[in-house]
Design a protein around this motif. Structure first.
Motif: not given
Length: 603
Positions: A7, A10, A141, A145, A149, A212, A215-216, A334-335
Motif C-alpha cells: 500500500v 496510494e 492512512r 484503512r 475503508d 478510487r 478513497r485516496v 483494494e486498499k
C-alpha cells in the motif's frame, strides 16, 4: 517491494491493466477468505432469498391464471380453480415478507462476522509489520484503512450487497415469468436491456476511477486532520491555524469535487433507467394490446405482462443506486487487501537458537547498514561491546547514532555482515528472546490508557506492586507518583492524572528497568528531563547499570559522564572510540563537543 503488492503506492488508479487485474484478484480473494468460515449461513441466506424472490415474482403469473382460467371457471360454477389461485396468492403474500426478513437478518449476521474478522486481521497484521513500514506509512492512512475503508465495506455488506443480490434475482425471475407468459414480450424486454447495459457500462468505467480517487482523497483528508491535531501545540505556538485551514480546505474541496462528479454520473444513470423502463412498458402494452384485439393474446396474460414489465425494471433503479456502493467498497477493499499483503521485513528464523541467561555481549562483524534500497547509512565497521559495559554514542544529528540502537533492537536488519548477542546471530533469535534480552527507551515516552502502575508493569506483566514501586524508586519516579491523586492507581489519561513530559519519561524508565534486560538502550531518553530530574535518573542509572550492557544515545553530554566508553559517530562512521577522559585528552571531535557543552553551562 512491488508498488502493487503493498500500500505504499496510494495511486492505484494509475495501474496498468494487468496490475489492475491482479489487485482485483487479490481483493476478491480476501473477500472470499472472509466469507469462507460463514459458509452455512451463506447457504441459508441463498435459499431464503431465492424462495422470497420466487414468492414476490409469482404475483403476475397468479393474476394471469386468475383472469384467464379461474374467473371463467367460476362463471361456470367451478370455484376450485379460483380457490387454488387465491390460496397460492395468499401463501405467496404471507411467505414473501417473512422470508425476505429472515434473509436480511441472516445476511447482516454474515456481514458482521466478516467485518469482525477483517478488523482483527487489519489490527493484528498492522502490529506485526516491521518498524520500517510504520516509519514510511503515515498513521492517518493506517487509521483510514481501519475506519473509513472498513466502514465503507460495512455499508456495502449490510445494505448494498443485500439489495444487489435481491434486485438481480428479482430481475432474473421476473424475466423468466415474462418468458413463460409470452416469448414476444420477453423479446421486447431483451431489446430494452441493450441500452441499459450500455448505460451501465458507461457508468461503470467512469465511476470506477472516481471512487478510487475518492478513497485516496479520503485517506489524505483523515491524515491531514490527524497531523494537525497531533501537532496542535506546534500549530498554536507558531500560529499556523490560518495556513492549516487553507491546506485542509483544499483537501476537503477536492473531496467534495470528487463526490459531485460521482453524483453527476448517477444523475445521468438513474433517469435513463426510468425512461427506458417506461418506454418498455409502453411497447409491451401497444404490442400486446394489438394481439388481444386480434385474439392471439388473452387479457389476463396482457395484464400480467404489464405488471411484470413494470416490475422487472424497478430493481434496476435500486441496483444502480447501490452500484456506487459497490464501486466505493471495491476501492476500499483494494486498499485494505494491499495493507494485508504487506509482509514484515523482520522475520524470525524457522530454526532459531535459544538465548538463555543472556549476558549482553554485542558484536558487529563487517556490518554495513542502509534503510531498504536506499543509500548506505553506516559504512562497513566492526565493533565489540563487552557484557556489562556502558557505552555512550554521540555525534551530530543524522550521523547514525540511533541506527546503531535500531540494529541492536532489531527494528532493522543489517544490510551485510553479522550482528551477534552473546555470540548468537541476532537473526537467529526469536522475538521473545530478543525482547527479553533487549529493551529500548526512546525520546517519545508513550503512556497507554490505564493506571501508572499498569504502564510500569508493561515491562513485566506479572510484576507485583512491590516490584513496580521498587522500579519507580530506582529511577526517581516514586516521589511524584505518590503525589498523584490516586498514586500508582491514577489513570494517566484522566483529569488530575496527567503528567509532564519529564515524568512520562521517568515512568518509561521504570518500565524498562522492571523488565530487567541484559541490554538497555536509551535513545536520547533524557532529552525531556529537566536538570534535577536528569541528575536523579543518572543516580538511578548508576545503581542499575552495573550488571547489564547499556547503549546510551545522547545529545546531552551530562548523560555521557556515567559511560565506561564513548563512541563518536560522524557521517556513518565510528571516528573515535575510548573512555571520556581518553577522548578529551586526544583533543578530537568529542573533546570539541565536551568543550562546547561546558561553555553552555558557563563552566
Amino acid at each position: 517491494m512491488s508498488e502493487v503488492r503493498g500500500v505504499a503506492n496510494e495511486d492505484l488508479i494509475r495501474l496498468d491493466a494487468d496490475e489492475r487485474k491482479r489487485v482485483r484478484r487479490r481483493s476478491w480473494k480476501l473477500l472470499v477468505s472472509l466469507a469462507a468460515p460463514n459458509k452455512a449461513l451463506l447457504i441459508l441466506a441463498a435459499v431464503l432469498i431465492v424462495l422470497s424472490t420466487i414468492a414476490r415474482t409469482s404475483f403476475p403469473l397468479l393474476i394471469a391464471w386468475a383472469i384467464d382460467w379461474a374467473l371463467p371457471a367460476a362463471q361456470r360454477n367451478d370455484w376450485v380453480p379460483l380457490a387454488v389461485v387465491g390460496g397460492l396468492y395468499l401463501l405467496a403474500s404471507c411467505a414473501a415478507g417473512p422470508l425476505l426478513g429472515w434473509y436480511e437478518v441472516t445476511s447482516k449476521r454474515v456481514s458482521q462476522e466478516m467485518l469482525l474478522d477483517l478488523r482483527l486481521r487489519v489490527f493484528r497484521h498492522t502490529q506485526r509489520l516491521s518498524l520500517e513500514f510504520h516509519e514510511n506509512y503515515t498513521s492517518g492512512r493506517i487509521i483510514s484503512r481501519q475506519t473509513s475503508d472498513v466502514e465503507t465495506l460495512r455499508e456495502f455488506l449490510d445494505q448494498g450487497l443485500t439489495a444487489l443480490v435481491s434486485g438481480v434475482l428479482f430481475v432474473v425471475f421476473t424475466g423468466a415469468s415474462i418468458l413463460f407468459l409470452d416469448g414476444w414480450s420477453f423479446l421486447v424486454v431483451i431489446v430494452a436491456s441493450i441500452p441499459i447495459a450500455i448505460i451501465f457500462r458507461w457508468y461503470q468505467k467512469r465511476s470506477e476511477v472516481l471512487y478510487r480517487e475518492s478513497r485516496v482523497v479520503s485517506a489524505r483528508l483523515i491524515s491531514t486532520f490527524m497531523e494537525t491535531m497531533t501537532g496542535i501545540r506546534a500549530v498554536k505556538a507558531f500560529r499556523r491555524e490560518a495556513e492549516n485551514d487553507r491546506a485542509y480546505e483544499d483537501v476537503a474541496m477536492e473531496y467534495r469535487a470528487n463526490s459531485i462528479k460521482s453524483i453527476n454520473l448517477f444523475g445521468v444513470l438513474q433517469p435513463s433507467l426510468v425512461v427506458i423502463g417506461n418506454l418498455t412498458v409502453a411497447a409491451v402494452l401497444l404490442f400486446g394490446g394489438l394481439r388481444v384485439i386480434n385474439g392471439t393474446l388473452l387479457v389476463g396474460t396482457l395484464v400480467a405482462l404489464l405488471l411484470a414489465s413494470k416490475r422487472v425494471f424497478s430493481p434496476v433503479d435500486e441496483i444502480a443506486n447501490f452500484y456506487s456502493s459497490l464501486q466505493s467498497a471495491t476501492a476500499a477493499l483494494e486498499k485494505v487487501s494491499g495493507l494485508l499483503e504487506e509482509e514484515p521485513t523482520i522475520v524470525e528464523d524457522p530454526e532459531p537458537i535459544a538465548l538463555k541467561n543472556a549476558k549482553g555481549r554485542i558484536e558487529f562483524k563487517n556490518v554495513e547498514f542502509g534503510y531498504g534500497a536506499g543509500p548506505t547509512v553506516m559504512e562497513q565497521f566492526d565493533l565489540t561491546i563487552p557484557a556489562g559495559q556502558t557505552v555512550a554514542v554521540v555525534g551530530q544529528t543524522g550521523a547514525g547514532k540511533s541506527t546503531l540502537a535500531k540494529m541492536v533492537a532489531r527494528f532493522y536488519d543489517v544490510r551485510s555482515g553479522e550482528l551477534t548477542i552473546d555470540s548468537v546471530p541476532i537473526k537467529k533469535l526469536t522475538a521473545k528472546d530478543l525482547r527479553r534480552a533487549v529493551v529500548m527507551v526512546t525520546q517519545e515516552a508513550f503512556l497507554f490508557s490505564g493506571t501508572v502502575a499498569d504502564n510500569i508493569a508493561l515491562g513485566k506483566p506479572t510484576a507485583s506492586r512491590d516490584e513496580i514501586i521498587l522500579a519507580a524508586r530506582a529511577v526517581g519516579a516514586h516521589e511524584f507518583i505518590e503525589k498523584l491523586p490516586d498514586g500508582y492507581d491514577t489513570d494517566v489519561n484522566k483529569r488530575g492524572g496527567r503528567v509532564s513530559a519529564g515524568q512520562r519519561q521517568l515512568i518509561s524508565f521504570a518500565r524498562a528497568f522492571l523488565a530487567d534486560p541484559a541490554i538497555l538502550i536509551l535513545d536520547e531518553a533524557t532529552s525531556s528531563l529537566d536538570l534535577p530530574s536528569e541528575r536523579l535518573v543518572q543516580h538511578g542509572l548508576q545503581q542499575l547499570l552495573g550488571n547489564r550492557t547499556a547503549i546510551i544515545i545522547a545529545h546531552r553530554l551530562s548523560t555521557v559522564e556515567i559511560a565506561d566508553r564513548v563512541l563518536v559517530v560522524h557521517d556513518g562512521k565510528i571516528v573515535e572510540d575510548g573512555s571520556p577522559a581518553e577522548l578529551i585528552a586526544q583533543g578530537g571531535r568529542y573533546a570539541a563537543l565536551d568543550q562546547a557543552w561546558q561553555d553552555s553551562l558557563g563552566r
